[in-house]
Design an enzyme around this catalytic site. Structure first.
Site: not given
Ligand code: G6Q
Length: 557
Positions: A212, A218, A273-274, A359, A390, A518
């Site tokens: 996003k 990463e 994001g989620r 989250e 199990h 972070k």
């Molecule tokens: C979700 C969070 C988080 C995010 C990641 C990736 O709700 O905001 O999990 O999706 O940190 O972020 P980017 O899409 O900006 O790389």
């Protein structure tokens, strides 16, 4: 608008106190007896919506508990908050953002607005581009730099930009083609990217960089390494154009990375994001199962949105699921919720729901910044059955604390292999039954006596073989895990999380808790790069930094 939460903390309301008193009054009641005295219990506590059936009869509730929980939802202003959510109000208060992922799956039957502007045209245009692109890749019209059709797609992203599409692609595996494989790389640990690339041919591999913000450490590290791998193997930067596409809200950063924005699939700030698998973040799903199936996924979620908006609270599946969670978290003192899908392809559902729920509602202050005086989001965890039986089911049955379970069960098998599905279903139903019923000391005695064990041995074993029972579970069943059903299932949990966030009065759509780590990682990295000092760092971390710098692998790097 004055919202009910503005009236004061929810745990100071009469509705909360009534629930507390009612929970105490239920002490000593066993679900076995509730079933024995009420032959209608299963029908009374069952709901159907959007291809899903929820049997919530194996919960420690009676009619009064459900009434009081619904009163609490009203006291928290749930209907008004639901209106605000769908109206595009900035319900993500700390980030001042609207939350409109429901618009992404609206399929044109409802207008969604953000700041008065219709968002549907933008959505439709990106969907059209996703359709055209996914069809081109799937029918072989999209070619790699050397003219090869695409056989492997590597989606690089993390958190919300990975967990949803990864879970959905796996869930819909029976709809995938064997000649087009989708891989997900998220971890900055080079093992993830390196081991994924090992078996791939760069000439027929397409990378989707999904971020996003397009600033996530990463993702950008993995994307750069993937680009280097491709350029090295295909002999030049020119190859990037036909092997890299991006999904982002940040066109500038996409261009700076070297991806033509013609090959960028946009989404918007109001998609968290989620909650983003419904947007172009879902591109790997469309590629894996085809655009029509992706649309079916959206349609299933849309049906759940409409159900959530229009069904009376007492027949509203996300509301009921959310309220049961409140009952256990705030009145029964349960700390966690286990998600146990009896479907191997829902393997990643617990991890997806873990992020969605933890989250969103892992918060300790209300929207106004006031510390809460009650518990908020539980720990979410789980694994598919029957494997889970199990491993951790021992603790669910005989551990010292009750952990509610959501069982998720398809009634029809995904494959045609005789002799499996009956066993799968029998195991799932048996676990829910065993948790509810338990096994009394007398039953244990009778059973062992019938098996001919001596009395002394029987008495020694009785405490070990007795199950308390009275342990709650929900059973969510559906015929088959079609894209529609999967869409409805995910949207069900999204709205459940929203319902709980409203009752707790927290902002379910921010995630400030991920920031500090972070920032500190950035500082430590600067020390590794010789561009910062570890002064001010605690002795433990400073010692570990030194230990890393002295390690042979670090000196080689
Ligand atoms: C979700 C969070 C988080 C995010 C990641 C990736 O709700 O905001 O999990 O999706 O940190 O972020 P980017 O899409 O900006 O790389």
């Amino acid at each position: 608008m004055l919202m009910p939460q503005d009236k004061g903390p929810i745990d100071q309301t009469g509705e909360w106190e009534a629930l507390q008193r009612h929970w105490e009054s239920l002490a000593g009641r066993h679900m076995r007896d509730m079933f024995a005295t009420d032959p209608q219990r299963s029908e009374r506590y069952s709901l159907s919506a959007c291809g899903l059936e929820l049997d919530y009869s194996k919960n420690l509730v009676d009619e009064k508990a459900m009434e009081l929980l619904l009163d609490l939802a009203a006291a928290a202003g749930l209907p008004a908050w639901r209106e605000r959510l769908f109206a595009g109000d900035r319900v993500n208060t700390t980030e001042q953002r609207a939350v409109l992922h429901m618009a992404l799956r609206s399929l044109g039957d409802r207008a969604y607005r953000c700041d008065g502007e219709d968002v549907m045209d933008g959505i439709r245009s990106v969907l059209a581009r996703m359709r055209a692109f996914s069809e081109k890749v799937r029918n072989g019209a999209w070619r790699g730099h050397t003219g090869e059709p695409i056989t492997d797609i590597v989606s690089i992203g993390i958190g919300g930009s990975s967990l949803g599409p990864k879970m959905a692609c796996e869930a819909l595996r029976p709809y995938q083609r064997a000649d087009l494989r989708v891989h997900f790389v998220s971890n900055v640990d080079e093992a993830h990217l390196a081991s994924t690339l090992e078996s791939l041919d760069p000439a027929s591999t397409l990378f989707i960089v999904a971020s996003k913000t397009f600033t996530t450490q990463e993702t950008l590290t993995n994307a750069r390494s993937a680009r280097d791998w491709l350029v090295r193997r295909l002999g030049g930067e020119a190859a990037v154009a036909s092997h890299f596409v991006a999904v982002s809200t940040n066109a500038e950063a996409v261009a700076a990375f070297g991806i033509d924005t013609e090959h960028m699939f946009e989404f918007w700030e109001w998609v968290g994001g989620r909650y983003s698998l419904w947007s172009s973040i879902g591109l790997p799903i469309a590629l894996a199962v085809g655009f029509e199936r992706f649309e079916e996924l959206l349609a299933g979620a849309n049906a759940m949105d409409e159900h959530f908006l229009s069904a009376p609270l007492e027949h509203n599946m996300p509301v009921i699921l959310g309220l049961l969670g409140i009952w256990y978290r705030n009145f029964a003192g349960c700390d966690s919720l286990a998600i146990v899908p009896y479907h191997q392809h829902l393997e990643y559902l617990p991890a997806f729901l873990q992020q969605l729920d933890m989250e969103s509602n892992g918060k300790q202050v209300t929207r106004d910044g006031v510390p809460v005086s009650y518990q908020t989001g539980p720990v979410i965890w789980g694994a598919p059955g029957t494997d889970a039986q199990h491993s951790f089911f021992q603790l669910l049955h005989q551990g010292t604390r009750a952990i509610p379970v959501d069982f998720i069960l398809p009634l029809c098998p995904a494959y045609d292999l005789p002799g499996h599905h009956d066993k799968l279903v029998a195991n799932c139903l048996a676990q829910a039954q065993a948790l509810m019923r338990g096994r009394s000391a007398d039953e244990v005695r009778d059973e062992m006596a019938a098996a001919g064990l001596p009395a002394e041995r029987i008495e020694a074993l009785v405490p070990h073989r007795t199950f308390p029972g009275n342990r709650p579970s929900n059973l969510l069943v559906f015929d088959r895990l079609t894209p529609q059903v999967l869409g409805a299932l995910i949207a069900l949990y999204e709205h459940k999380v929203f319902v709980q966030g409203v009752i707790w009065g927290v902002d379910s759509f921010d995630q400030w808790g991920v920031e500090l780590g972070k920032q500190l990682a950035g500082q430590i990295l600067r020390v590794f790069e010789g561009d910062g000092a570890s002064q001010g760092t605690d002795a433990s971390t400073a010692g570990l930094i030194r230990r890393y710098q002295e390690a042979a692998c670090s000196r080689q790097a």
